[in-house]
Write a protein that holds these residues in place. Structure first.
Motif, PDB file in Angstrom:
ATOM      1  N   HIS A 451      41.366  -1.695  91.026  1.00 11.80           N
ATOM      2  CA  HIS A 451      42.670  -2.468  90.241  1.00 11.80           C
ATOM      3  C   HIS A 451      42.894  -0.641  88.589  1.00 11.80           C
ATOM      4  O   HIS A 451      42.859  -0.579  87.620  1.00 11.80           O
ATOM      5  CB  HIS A 451      41.814  -3.197  88.224  1.00 11.80           C
ATOM      6  CG  HIS A 451      41.182  -4.372  89.535  1.00 11.80           C
ATOM      7  ND1 HIS A 451      42.311  -5.123  89.387  1.00 11.80           N
ATOM      8  CD2 HIS A 451      40.191  -4.771  90.049  1.00 11.80           C
ATOM      9  CE1 HIS A 451      41.405  -6.381  90.364  1.00 11.80           C
ATOM     10  NE2 HIS A 451      40.405  -5.403  90.498  1.00 11.80           N
ATOM     11  N   PHE A 480      45.199 -10.779  92.829  1.00 10.22           N
ATOM     12  CA  PHE A 480      43.076 -11.305  92.277  1.00 10.22           C
ATOM     13  C   PHE A 480      43.024 -12.608  91.561  1.00 10.22           C
ATOM     14  O   PHE A 480      43.962 -12.736  91.098  1.00 10.22           O
ATOM     15  CB  PHE A 480      42.949  -9.878  91.964  1.00 10.22           C
ATOM     16  CG  PHE A 480      42.958  -8.934  91.987  1.00 10.22           C
ATOM     17  CD1 PHE A 480      44.090  -8.212  91.754  1.00 10.22           C
ATOM     18  CD2 PHE A 480      41.944  -7.612  92.765  1.00 10.22           C
ATOM     19  CE1 PHE A 480      44.390  -6.780  92.237  1.00 10.22           C
ATOM     20  CE2 PHE A 480      42.174  -6.707  93.034  1.00 10.22           C
ATOM     21  CZ  PHE A 480      43.470  -6.136  93.156  1.00 10.22           C
ATOM     22  N   GLY A 484      38.853 -10.785  88.970  1.00  6.25           N
ATOM     23  CA  GLY A 484      39.289  -9.565  89.709  1.00  6.25           C
ATOM     24  C   GLY A 484      38.715  -9.343  91.183  1.00  6.25           C
ATOM     25  O   GLY A 484      39.176  -8.281  91.708  1.00  6.25           O
TER      26      GLY A 484
END
Length: 664
Positions: A451, A480, A484
């Protein structure tokens, strides 16, 4: 609603017309390129011929005026008065050696005027009141140009060159008239299409020569070109506006050749040629439409037969059998329908008993069946379209799941890197990456998966099955889950090896001379700008080939090219660590930055100036000489223009000294 037959026809027509559209566009681009190149070649040739003609004329006149200025001492007698017979003999000798010079004359500070050939001057004619005389007196060390104007004696368009002279206590000005009517006639013969034109201007933007004499003396700001970008052409050397394309070629310090191409005329010619080839796609379209219509009917015929059978079954005829012969998927569907129809007929009696119970659900079942058929057709159509997209793409489409499995959707692209069809992982791809690029690839991928970047984008080298490394551009984006965690990473690979190679080739063509492979003038000026911007100091060695024009005319331009290459190799060997460039036709420059061994450099330059060079042409040896001058920067030039001005002036003086030695 369109019938499926018409939908199929539209899809097939679209697929068949796409190559024609592409070919048509490629043809247009090629024709446009060819036509523009033709006009540009004609413009370049016309400008070069006028430039050469004018340059030769101006150079010849400058040589003659310098000779007159040096030899004026021989026409003064013991009483310091001009001996007209000696003066006429001097002017006759100079005039007979020049084919484009009608008048030679001398004006003295006492107001005397001597003209050859003799002509009647206006009564009271005083040369001291004339512009050519006054300009020379104000700039005594320079050769001065004046005009053009209509000569009173010959009534022809001339350009005057004058030079101040002094002998003991006597002074005055020598002058020469140059005929420009031949050049004007040459401008008329240089046709750049029906609407293009060519003319000569001075540094102030005034038209000096034009095929139409009424335009001569007119400034460019009063012409139709002022709003079409000609000012940009004066700054850049060439400029292409919306209506006109301009090129500016220098003749001398204050004279330029301007060529104008009418882009509207070029586009009309392109459209005329395109109209001649557009009939082919129309014929192809008509033939393709007939073929598609035939096959569309043939492909959809079993579907309509099945629909008719289904309508009969829907109306209660459960004994209906669809007759169709074939070996495709439609035959399987029809066989299943016939079996279904037979099965329904066999169970009709049983269904009659429980009709009341099943009547409510029969309609629902039928709707579900129809929906199932529609979904199946839509899925098949979607799969077909995606397959076409993947197979036609020149990119390698892929995705990577959370278990590191690499799926490729463009087998034709990946077959250049994987020989077997077994499942591959991301690690299998990384192994193929060049070891110098591998860490950067993995770091960029790691940042995106964690990320830290919005998407994955990287350039790197990958080894193909032939053992060669290809330059790949990869783009991708990860998906994702709510926590996450990585679900998948999808993207594409694009082979940009040829693109980067072409970019490097274009860069070399822009900054290096094709004959000698040295840096060209643009590259040389950029190198000098670096020194000036960084406030560094050094010196420039400037070299040209003596009588190079004669070498080309006597031996041919191929021999001239061999001489240029030979001199380039000699300069490389002499100045091994220096920046060397070919800055003009037979002119070279060497940049020496920082401190140099003055004594050693002086010996090198003396050797270059005093010794001739020799090249072997088969069994014949050709000798040639070079002229060498130098200057320092920034104390002898604070920018590129000043440096060139200093070097050119010194080269002129050096050649004058050589000429004087030859006369002695």
């Amino acid at each position: 609603m369109f019938k499926i037959r018409y939908k199929l026809m539209l899809v097939l027509l679209g697929i068949s017309l796409l190559p024609q559209i592409i070919i048509n566009q490629i043809s247009f681009n090629q024709i446009e390129k060819t036509v523009y190149e033709k006009f540009n070649r004609e413009a370049d040739y016309a400008a070069e011929s006028i430039q050469k003609f004018m340059s030769d004329t101006l150079r010849e006149s400058e040589t003659n005026i310098l000779g007159m200025e040096r030899n004026i001492q021989y026409v003064y007698g013991n009483d310091m008065k001009i001996v007209q017979e000696d003066l006429e003999q001097l002017l006759r000798i100079v005039q007979e050696s020049s084919g484009s010079t009608p008048n030679f004359y001398v004006g003295t500070s006492e107001g005397e005027m001597f003209l050859y050939p003799e002509d009647i001057l206006p009564k009271g004619y005083d040369p001291r009141l004339r512009s050519w005389y006054q300009m020379a007196m104000l700039s005594k060390d320079k050769i001065n140009w004046f005009g053009p104007y209509i000569d009173q004696g010959t009534k022809q368009l001339v350009l005057t060159v004058s030079k101040y002279y002094q002998y003991k206590n006597k002074e005055g000005v020598v002058g020469i008239d140059i005929l420009l009517t031949d050049i004007r006639e040459s401008l008329k013969t240089k046709a750049l299409g029906a609407n293009g034109e060519m003319f000569i201007i001075d540094g102030l933007g005034e038209i000096i020569l034009h095929k139409n004499p009424s335009f001569e003396g007119l400034n460019l700001k009063y012409t139709k070109y002022i709003n079409s970008g000609i000012n940009r052409a004066l700054e850049l050397g060439n400029y292409s506006g919306e209506r006109y394309s301009f090129k500016i070629v220098g003749i001398s310090e204050n004279l330029y050749v301007v060529t104008v191409i009418d882009k509207k005329e070029v586009n009309q010619l392109v459209n005329q040629q395109m109209n001649q080839i557009r009939t082919v796609p129309l014929i192809f379209f008509a033939i393709t439409f007939g073929i598609i219509l035939f096959f569309a009917k043939r492909i959809t015929r079993p579907l309509y037969i099945l629909i008719d059978g289904m309508k009969k079954a829907e109306q209660g005829d459960y004994e209906v059998q669809v007759n169709y012969k074939g070996n495709d998927e439609m035959m399987l569907l029809i066989n299943q329908f016939n079996k279904m129809s037979q099965s329904i007929h066999n169970t009709k009696e049983e269904m009659t008993a429980i009709y009341e119970e099943l009547s409510a659900s029969e309609e629902t079942l039928q709707d579900q069946y129809d929906e199932l058929v529609r979904n199946r057709d839509q899925i098949a159509e979607s799969e077909r379209r995606y397959k076409l997209v993947f197979e036609s793409s020149n990119e390698g489409l892929w995705d990577i799941d959370s278990e590191n499995q690499l799926k490729n959707y463009s087998p034709n692209w990946f077959k250049n890197y994987f020989s077997d069809k077994e499942k591959k992982t991301l690690d299998d791809w990384i192994v193929l990456i060049h070891e110098d690029d591998r860490h950067r690839f993995e770091d960029s991928l790691h940042k995106h998966i964690n990320h830290l970047t919005p998407y994955f984008h990287e350039f790197y080298r990958v080894k193909d099955l032939t053992g060669q490394y290809r330059l790949i551009q990869s783009r991708g984006k990860a998906e994702f889950d709510v926590d996450g965690e990585l679900i998948t990473l999808a993207g594409s690979h694009l082979d940009v090896t040829d693109q980067k190679s072409n970019e490097a080739q274009i860069l070399k063509m822009a900054y290096f001379d094709q004959i000698t492979e040295l840096a060209n003038r643009r590259n040389f000026e950029r190198e000098l700008d670096k020194y000036f911007n960084q406030h560094q100091w050094g010196r420039i060695i400037y070299i040209d080939i003596d009588a190079f024009k004669n070498i080309n005319e006597d031996n041919g331009y191929m021999v001239g090219d061999q001489v240029l290459k030979d001199l380039a190799n000699r300069l490389k060997q002499t100045f091994k660590d220096a920046f060397i460039a070919r800055v003009a036709g037979d002119e070279f420059a060497v940049v020496l930055g920082g401190a140099v061994d003055e004594e050693h450099l002086s010996l090198i330059l003396s050797d270059l100036n005093n010794n001739s060079c020799q090249i072997q042409l088969g069994d014949v040896a050709l000798d040639y000489r070079i002229n060498v001058v130098q200057c320092k920067f920034p104390n002898e030039g604070k920018n590129t223009d000043e440096i060139f001005s200093t070097l050119l002036n010194r080269m002129k003086l050096a050649k004058v000294k050589i000429a004087e030695k030859k006369l002695d």
